[in-house]
Scaffold this active site. Structure first.
Site, PDB file in Angstrom:
ATOM      1  N   GLU A 166       0.822  -1.204   0.000  1.00 22.88           N
ATOM      2  CA  GLU A 166       0.000   0.000   0.000  1.00 22.88           C
ATOM      3  C   GLU A 166       0.859   1.258   0.000  1.00 22.88           C
ATOM      4  OE1 GLU A 166      -4.000  -0.590   2.331  1.00 22.88           O
ATOM      5  OE2 GLU A 166      -2.409  -1.843   3.138  1.00 22.88           O
ATOM      6  N   CYS A 175       3.772   8.393   0.989  1.00 26.00           N
ATOM      7  CA  CYS A 175       4.061   7.479   2.090  1.00 26.00           C
ATOM      8  C   CYS A 175       4.130   6.071   1.506  1.00 26.00           C
ATOM      9  CB  CYS A 175       2.938   7.607   3.122  1.00 26.00           C
ATOM     10  SG  CYS A 175       3.095   6.438   4.479  1.00 26.00           S
ATOM     11  N   CYS A 213       4.013  -6.634   8.366  1.00 28.82           N
ATOM     12  CA  CYS A 213       5.041  -6.141   9.294  1.00 28.82           C
ATOM     13  C   CYS A 213       5.242  -7.179  10.397  1.00 28.82           C
ATOM     14  CB  CYS A 213       4.589  -4.811   9.912  1.00 28.82           C
ATOM     15  SG  CYS A 213       5.852  -4.053  10.982  1.00 28.82           S
ATOM     16  N   CYS A 273       3.126  -3.853  17.271  1.00 30.79           N
ATOM     17  CA  CYS A 273       2.588  -2.678  17.952  1.00 30.79           C
ATOM     18  C   CYS A 273       1.073  -2.841  18.068  1.00 30.79           C
ATOM     19  CB  CYS A 273       2.946  -1.416  17.179  1.00 30.79           C
ATOM     20  SG  CYS A 273       4.723  -1.288  16.870  1.00 30.79           S
ATOM     21  N   CYS A 329      -1.494  -0.576  15.888  1.00 29.10           N
ATOM     22  CA  CYS A 329      -1.327  -0.483  14.433  1.00 29.10           C
ATOM     23  C   CYS A 329      -1.976  -1.681  13.745  1.00 29.10           C
ATOM     24  CB  CYS A 329       0.149  -0.427  14.085  1.00 29.10           C
ATOM     25  SG  CYS A 329       0.444  -0.312  12.305  1.00 29.10           S
ATOM     26  N   GLY A 339       5.236  -1.944   7.289  1.00 31.01           N
ATOM     27  CA  GLY A 339       6.565  -2.525   7.465  1.00 31.01           C
ATOM     28  C   GLY A 339       7.496  -1.705   8.324  1.00 31.01           C
ATOM     29  N   GLU A 340       8.590  -2.342   8.718  1.00 37.35           N
ATOM     30  CA  GLU A 340       9.625  -1.674   9.500  1.00 37.35           C
ATOM     31  C   GLU A 340      10.820  -1.444   8.566  1.00 37.35           C
ATOM     32  OE1 GLU A 340      10.308  -0.101  12.357  1.00 37.35           O
ATOM     33  OE2 GLU A 340      12.314   0.014  11.511  1.00 37.35           O
ATOM     34  N   SER A 344      10.957   6.181   9.144  1.00 39.80           N
ATOM     35  CA  SER A 344      10.426   6.050  10.499  1.00 39.80           C
ATOM     36  C   SER A 344      10.694   4.645  11.024  1.00 39.80           C
ATOM     37  CB  SER A 344       8.918   6.326  10.462  1.00 39.80           C
ATOM     38  OG  SER A 344       8.355   6.144  11.744  1.00 39.80           O
ATOM     39  N   SER A 347       9.369   6.113  16.346  1.00 43.69           N
ATOM     40  CA  SER A 347       8.028   5.969  16.914  1.00 43.69           C
ATOM     41  C   SER A 347       8.165   5.681  18.391  1.00 43.69           C
ATOM     42  CB  SER A 347       7.278   4.835  16.211  1.00 43.69           C
ATOM     43  OG  SER A 347       7.153   5.150  14.853  1.00 43.69           O
ATOM     44  N   ASN A 369      -5.427   6.846  14.845  1.00 44.19           N
ATOM     45  CA  ASN A 369      -6.406   6.614  13.790  1.00 44.19           C
ATOM     46  C   ASN A 369      -7.099   5.301  14.088  1.00 44.19           C
ATOM     47  OD1 ASN A 369      -5.746   8.918  12.098  1.00 44.19           O
ATOM     48  ND2 ASN A 369      -3.778   7.880  11.832  1.00 44.19           N
ATOM     49  N   CYS A 377      -2.022   6.875   9.116  1.00 45.64           N
ATOM     50  CA  CYS A 377      -1.018   6.088   9.851  1.00 45.64           C
ATOM     51  C   CYS A 377      -1.672   4.937  10.586  1.00 45.64           C
ATOM     52  CB  CYS A 377      -0.352   6.926  10.938  1.00 45.64           C
ATOM     53  SG  CYS A 377       0.719   8.177  10.351  1.00 45.64           S
TER      54      CYS A 377
HETATM   55  N1  SAH Z   1       7.433   0.605  11.428  1.00 44.93           N
HETATM   56  C1  SAH Z   1       7.744   2.003  11.314  1.00 44.93           C
HETATM   57  C2  SAH Z   1       7.003   2.738  10.201  1.00 44.93           C
HETATM   58  C3  SAH Z   1       5.497   2.572  10.068  1.00 44.93           C
HETATM   59  S1  SAH Z   1       4.394   3.316  11.208  1.00 44.93           S
HETATM   60  C4  SAH Z   1       7.545   2.689  12.638  1.00 44.93           C
HETATM   61  O1  SAH Z   1       7.063   2.061  13.559  1.00 44.93           O
HETATM   62  O2  SAH Z   1       7.908   3.851  12.765  1.00 44.93           O
HETATM   63  C5  SAH Z   1       4.355   5.007  10.935  1.00 44.93           C
HETATM   64  C6  SAH Z   1       3.805   5.775  12.134  1.00 44.93           C
HETATM   65  O3  SAH Z   1       2.406   5.550  12.347  1.00 44.93           O
HETATM   66  C7  SAH Z   1       4.473   5.383  13.430  1.00 44.93           C
HETATM   67  O4  SAH Z   1       4.936   6.524  14.077  1.00 44.93           O
HETATM   68  C8  SAH Z   1       3.369   4.749  14.255  1.00 44.93           C
HETATM   69  O5  SAH Z   1       3.546   4.980  15.612  1.00 44.93           O
HETATM   70  C9  SAH Z   1       2.151   5.446  13.721  1.00 44.93           C
HETATM   71  N2  SAH Z   1       0.928   4.675  13.904  1.00 44.93           N
HETATM   72  C10 SAH Z   1       0.769   3.353  13.853  1.00 44.93           C
HETATM   73  N3  SAH Z   1      -0.508   3.015  14.063  1.00 44.93           N
HETATM   74  C11 SAH Z   1      -1.188   4.173  14.250  1.00 44.93           C
HETATM   75  C12 SAH Z   1      -2.552   4.487  14.463  1.00 44.93           C
HETATM   76  N4  SAH Z   1      -3.485   3.549  14.502  1.00 44.93           N
HETATM   77  N5  SAH Z   1      -2.878   5.788  14.576  1.00 44.93           N
HETATM   78  C13 SAH Z   1      -1.940   6.749  14.470  1.00 44.93           C
HETATM   79  N6  SAH Z   1      -0.649   6.505  14.248  1.00 44.93           N
HETATM   80  C14 SAH Z   1      -0.261   5.228  14.140  1.00 44.93           C
END
Ligand code: SAH
Length: 367
Positions: A93, A106, A113, A117, A120, A166-167, A198, A221, A301, A344
């Site tokens: 995506e 983005c 992933c 978390c 997410c 993904g990371e 990120s 993050s 979100n 996000c």
């Molecule tokens: N794996 C990487 C990149 C992807 S996430 C990382 O963790 O940074 C990109 C951003 O979205 C991260 O800062 C994460 O904390 C945030 N994020 C993830 N889930 C979210 C959600 N449901 N609402 C808002 N931000 C979120």
């Protein structure tokens, strides 16, 4: 054609070399690079300045494009989300976010992933696989072609953020390769200075990135100011806890250019990590390590299976004020594309597909 060479992932010198092994002069390689990366052509048939015979020989051994767009979703705020499939059928995506003075794309670094978390949605897919450099580059080409037309120069600058699925730091080699391809002035010409990566906190790779010349900007993050809470929200914290993470950030800080800051992203989860006490703990932690940084607050979100709600505007504002009163630069990130699951943490092709499909079905049934 699984053995076919994926040309979008090759730098210009590599592409020249590849054509030379096919018995072609160097200028053909440069021509092909410009066709793929500057004109963003995605089929050999369209590269009509190459001889027909060369085009058909290329088609036998290489691929100009591998990702296929399955669906495009357009948000009421202009954000677009693309759901693509890899050649082996995995979801990718990408989100295109138009802004006044520039666009942000983005992109995803992995399909799914491996990190878990809890806030997410992508985590629920698990890791399907890491993406290749070519697949990363293609996401940008597809988004720009769709927004402006094939090969049309974007009217505004393009920023990239590796904040899709993904990371990125678990796929650092392919990511850096993609950035080298995209930086070429005869191609997309998006330089690392326009790119932010990120990470959830893969400490050894943060240190590697600090040692990379021409590196992108870095965002971390954070999500919690204590190990106790971060262990729960971001299980990667058990492997690399806050002190180690901030230690790596301190090393990274030494490589910051004038005016550059490290970004800490903090997702705001109602009643979980958004109290005044959390704000004070976060400010004290960051001040103790004294890293040249800023904090981006991201209201959560929501997505159906996730057990959280976003903090209210007033709580976000209060959190911001506490951080600022302690000298921490703080910004609130406005969510974009929530209505199409493009924001996000909402990227998880299969689920969102199902959610949208069931919504559609429901509206059909209730007609
Ligand atoms: N794996 C990487 C990149 C992807 S996430 C990382 O963790 O940074 C990109 C951003 O979205 C991260 O800062 C994460 O904390 C945030 N994020 C993830 N889930 C979210 C959600 N449901 N609402 C808002 N931000 C979120």
């Amino acid at each position: 054609m699984t053995n076919a060479v994926q040309l979008t992932g090759l730098t210009q010198p590599e592409l020249v070399l590849f054509l030379e092994t096919m018995g072609e002069p160097a200028y053909r390689g440069r021509q092909l690079f410009a066709a793929l990366q500057h004109r963003r052509l995605r089929s050999f048939d369209d590269i009509t300045d190459l001889p027909k015979d060369l085009r058909s020989r290329l088609a036998g051994v290489a691929q100009a494009a591998t990702l296929k767009v399955e669906s495009t979703y357009l948000s009421s705020d202009g954000t677009r989300r693309y759901l693509m499939k890899t050649h082996d059928g995995l979801p990718v995506e990408t989100v295109f976010i138009p802004e006044e003075r520039r666009d942000t794309i983005c992109f995803s670094s992995q399909s799914g992933c491996p990190l878990q978390c809890t806030f997410c949605l992508t985590a629920q897919l698990g890791l399907l696989r890491s993406l290749t450099a070519g697949e990363i580059v293609e996401q940008i080409q597809i988004a720009l072609n769709d927004a402006y037309g094939t090969g049309v120069k974007p009217p505004r600058g393009t920023n990239l953020v590796a904040m899709g699925a993904g990371e990125p730091l678990l796929n650092l080699d392919q990511l850096l390769k993609a950035l080298r391809v995209m930086a070429d002035p005869q191609g997309l010409h998006i330089v690392p200075n326009r790119v932010t990566v990120s990470t959830a906190g893969v400490v050894p790779r943060i240190l590697d990135l600090a040692n990379t010349s021409d590196r992108p900007h870095l965002a971390i993050s954070f999500a919690a100011p204590t190990d106790e809470l971060r262990d729960v929200l971001m299980p990667i914290n058990k492997k690399w806890p806050l002190e180690e993470l901030l230690g790596a950030c301190k090393v990274f800080e030494k490589t910051l250019k004038p005016g550059e800051r490290l970004t800490f992203e903090y997702v705001m989860l109602d009643g979980v990590n958004d109290s005044e006490e959390h704000a004070r703990q976060l400010a004290n932690l960051l001040n103790r390590h004294n890293i040249r940084s800023k904090v981006n607050l991201i209201p959560h979100n929501p997505a159906d299976p996730l057990p959280y709600r976003p903090s209210s505007d007033a709580v976000v504002e209060r959190f911001k004020n506490i951080l600022e009163s302690k000298g921490v630069h703080t910004y609130v990130r406005r969510p974009r594309g929530r209505d199409i699951f493009a924001a996000c943490g909402q990227l998880a092709a299969r689920q969102t597909h199902l959610i949208l499909a069931s919504k559609l079905l429901l509206s059909e049934l209730t007609k």
